[in-house]
Each structure stands twice: as C-alpha cells, then as structure tokens.
Design a protein around this motif. Structure first.
Motif, PDB file in Angstrom:
ATOM      1  N   PRO A 284      18.190  93.686  26.514  1.00 34.64           N
ATOM      2  CA  PRO A 284      17.877  92.247  26.539  1.00 34.64           C
ATOM      3  C   PRO A 284      16.724  91.825  25.636  1.00 34.64           C
ATOM      4  O   PRO A 284      16.806  90.804  24.956  1.00 34.64           O
ATOM      5  N   GLN A 288      17.016  89.254  22.456  1.00 34.74           N
ATOM      6  CA  GLN A 288      16.198  88.039  22.394  1.00 34.74           C
ATOM      7  C   GLN A 288      15.326  88.039  21.140  1.00 34.74           C
ATOM      8  O   GLN A 288      15.093  86.986  20.529  1.00 34.74           O
ATOM      9  N   LEU A 316      24.129  89.064  24.946  1.00 38.91           N
ATOM     10  CA  LEU A 316      23.088  89.066  25.974  1.00 38.91           C
ATOM     11  C   LEU A 316      23.673  88.703  27.336  1.00 38.91           C
ATOM     12  O   LEU A 316      23.311  89.298  28.363  1.00 38.91           O
ATOM     13  N   ALA A 320      23.061  91.181  30.397  1.00 43.64           N
ATOM     14  CA  ALA A 320      22.027  90.659  31.306  1.00 43.64           C
ATOM     15  C   ALA A 320      22.373  89.229  31.686  1.00 43.64           C
ATOM     16  O   ALA A 320      21.678  88.283  31.318  1.00 43.64           O
ATOM     17  N   VAL A 325      20.334  82.321  30.459  1.00 42.78           N
ATOM     18  CA  VAL A 325      20.991  82.800  29.234  1.00 42.78           C
ATOM     19  C   VAL A 325      22.165  81.894  28.895  1.00 42.78           C
ATOM     20  O   VAL A 325      22.372  81.516  27.732  1.00 42.78           O
TER      21      VAL A 325
END
Length: 405
Positions: A284, A288, A316, A320, A325
């Motif tokens: 993750p 990011q 992502l 996660a 998100v």
C-alpha cells in the motif's frame, strides 16, 4: 554559546537521542524512566561543557559514556535492599573501554518495535514513539495532540508500565513475526506525519516521521514497504510550501505554484519509490507513493497522468480495500471519464454509510456535482462538508466554494 555549536548539538540530539535511550534501556535492564533520565542528563552536561571545550570528536560515545556513568550512580544509590544489592553486584557496572561512535550498537530498531508492540494500544504506541524515539517532552507531545499535559503524562506512564508488566521483549521480532509487526511500526510513523501535515504548527511531527522512516530503511534495507513509506512522505512534504497561500488559505493541488515545490526532495522520493517497486512486492505505501510521484513529477497539472493514477488506485483497492481508497479512485476516474462517471461511484460509497462523518466524502461529492453543472445539489454537500471540516483553513475553503462566482 555560539549558533554553530548550538546547531551542532541540536543535530546530535535529533540523531542521537533515540540511540542513547535504546542503549540505556538495554543497560538498565528495561528501566525506561531511568534510561531517559540518564540520556537527558548526558545532553544537559553536553550543553554545559561543549560550548567551552568544543564538541568532542566522538560525541555519541561521549554522551553514551556520560549516561552510563549516571545510570551506575543511580543504581548504586538505589541499592539499599539486600536483593537489590545482590542484583547490582551481579551486574557489570563498569563502563566498557572507550568506544568510537561507529562501535556503539544501534538498537533503535529494537526500540521501535518495542514502542509499537501489538500489546499496546495505538495511543500508547504513538506516545512512546514520540517520547523515546523522537525525544519530545511530555508537554510537547500533549500540545501536538491537543490533550492536557497531565493526560499525556499518564498515557506515557501506563505505556511504560505495560511494557514492564507484560514482559514485552526489547528486540526485533523473529523473522516469522516480522511481516505482521512491521506494518504497526510504519503505521505509527505515518500517523505522526499525517498529524503534522495539515497544521503548520505541527510541522515538526512531519520532519520527525521522515527521520524515523529513514532510520527504518537504513536498518531494514530489504523492506520495500519501509522505502515506500519514506518515498510517500518525501513526495507529500515536498509540496508543503505551496499548500497554503500567504493568507493561510488552502490551495488545491491543481492550482499550486509548482515552482515552490522542493524538486530535490521530489527526485529523491521518486527514486526511492522506483527502487522499492522494482523488488516486485508492491504494498500500500509503495502504491500511494507511486500515485504521489505521478502528481509531483507532472510539470503542470494538465499533464498529470490520470489514467495511470486510476490503474494504481485499482491495484491499491485490490490489496488494501477501503472506502477512502475508493473515494480517491473516484476522483481519478472523474479526471479521466468525467464527473458523472465518478459520481456513480461516490454515491455507492455514500450509500454504504461508512464515510458519513468524513468531510472529504461530502466535499468530493460537492465538487463533482459543481463540475457536472448541478450547483444547488453541490451547495447542499458543501454545507455538509463545512459542518464536518476539522480545521478553520478547510472551513474557509469550503465557504469560498459556497459563494457565488
């Protein structure tokens, strides 16, 4: 004291405090309060002596030896009971031969994993990390988290008691436990960064979070998620000077003056991110960071690679998943496919009820409605966001959006 010596001591404190505390915790058999007291005493003596004598060639060794002598003195004076006498007599209390800075064991990783042990709740993890690894005073930590100093003092005390009574080991977890324990360390470091990112008065927390992440990546060079976290924070922090205008009002990413961004920091963050992703274990923080790099390396907002960002958010979301998100993915979709496409996803998130109290859900929905030409509906959601916004700067931004243009 000259400014040069003062700055030198401040730099040694920033880098050396946690190393000395970690060494002293080991030396005192896990007495955190005594370890911190001896470390503080060593730095106090340095402030008294170094302006006259000069900073020694091996300052960390000087400080460690001074702290160790202080600990020996304290333990001997406290050894009134027979049991304590026997305990102290069995200890090797004489300092070892004088070491160089490079020969002093670096036990900061042990300290990090102890502070972030899963037996401690998140508040305790954060408090111990700031006190023992960053060296912030109880008053400073209390101010940073907007709680009374007495409350923070009790929180730190209870955390140390839990470490002692639960027998939490002062060590890096064995290899089979490391994948489960490292995320807690990284989460606490990122929490510190986020706490400081939105408030200029708390900028020190961002600097300390970045410094701690550098320590983790240095001590665990084969952990790509640690590298991803460092890259992510560097890329976000590089844009800090452009996030608010001279009046203190928020400036959206697409309107920021990119000449104010720290290009050297962006280059470093992007390089670290690429190095982490090449290891083939994308997590993750790495994803990011890759998204942040897309924003930070675009020369102008119009050249941002939004299709790539959509793809990164999709990845992502697979590894996660979370409603936040999905909300960010919706924003990216809106930039590629238009606001109506994004609104359908945002409405699905809203219907789930998971982010009802999250002001950015309402602000994002309002912005998409505004771009879709639905001004009245947008105003309703801007008002909802305004009621939930956590800072005055964010409330000013939303009030400005509500004004007719």
């Amino acid at each position: 004291m000259t400014a040069q010596v003062k700055d030198r001591i401040a730099g040694i404190y920033a880098d050396g405090w946690s190393r000395i505390v970690a060494t002293m915790i080991r030396f005192t058999g896990g007495d955190w309060d005594l370890a911190e007291e001896c470390a503080q005493d060593a730095f106090t003596k340095a402030l008294q002596r170094w302006p006259e004598s000069g900073v020694p060639d091996q300052p960390l060794a000087w400080l460690t030896t001074t702290a160790r002598h202080r600990a020996i003195d304290r333990m001997r004076r406290a050894s009134n009971e027979a049991a304590k006498l026997r305990e102290v007599a069995a200890m090797d209390l004489e300092p070892p031969p004088y070491l160089s800075d490079g020969e002093i064991p670096d036990e900061r990783l042990e300290l990090m994993f102890t502070c972030c042990h899963p037996s401690l709740n998140l508040d305790a993890q954060v408090a111990l990390t700031l006190r023992s690894l960053v060296g912030m005073s109880t008053a400073e930590i209390a101010r940073a988290f907007l709680v009374p100093e007495r409350t923070m003092g009790q929180r730190i005390f209870r955390a140390k008691q839990k470490v002692a009574h639960a027998g939490i080991p002062f060590r890096v977890p064995p290899g089979h436990l490391l994948p489960d324990r490292l995320p807690a360390v990284l989460h606490v470091v990122y929490l510190l960064f986020n706490e400081g990112y939105g408030d200029p008065q708390k900028a020190r927390l961002c600097r300390e979070a970045i410094r701690l992440a550098r320590v983790v990546t240095k001590l665990m060079p084969d952990e790509p998620e640690a590298q991803g976290l460092l890259a992510l924070m560097l890329l976000h922090d590089a844009r800090r000077p452009a996030r608010v205008d001279p009046a203190g009002d928020l400036v959206t990413l697409d309107e920021q003056d990119r000449t104010l961004w720290d290009q050297a920091q962006i280059a470093e963050g992007a390089t670290i991110c690429e190095r982490a992703l090449r290891q083939g274990r994308a997590g993750p923080f790495q994803l990011q960071a890759a998204i942040a790099a897309c924003h930070a390396t675009a020369p102008v907002a119009a050249q941002t690679d939004w299709p790539q960002i959509v793809g990164l958010y999709a990845h992502l979301a697979r590894i996660a998943p979370s409603p936040i998100v999905e909300l960010n993915r919706a924003v990216a979709i809106g930039m590629v496919s238009g606001p109506e496409a994004a609104l359908r996803l945002v409405e699905t998130i809203a219907e789930s009820g998971q982010l009802n109290d999250y002001y950015l859900l309402h602000a994002t929905r309002a912005d998409l409605l505004r771009r879709a030409g639905r001004a009245e509906d947008a105003a309703d959601h801007y008002r909802s966001a305004l009621d939930l916004a956590p800072s005055e700067a964010e409330r000013r931004f939303l009030r400005n959006r509500l004004r007719p243009h």
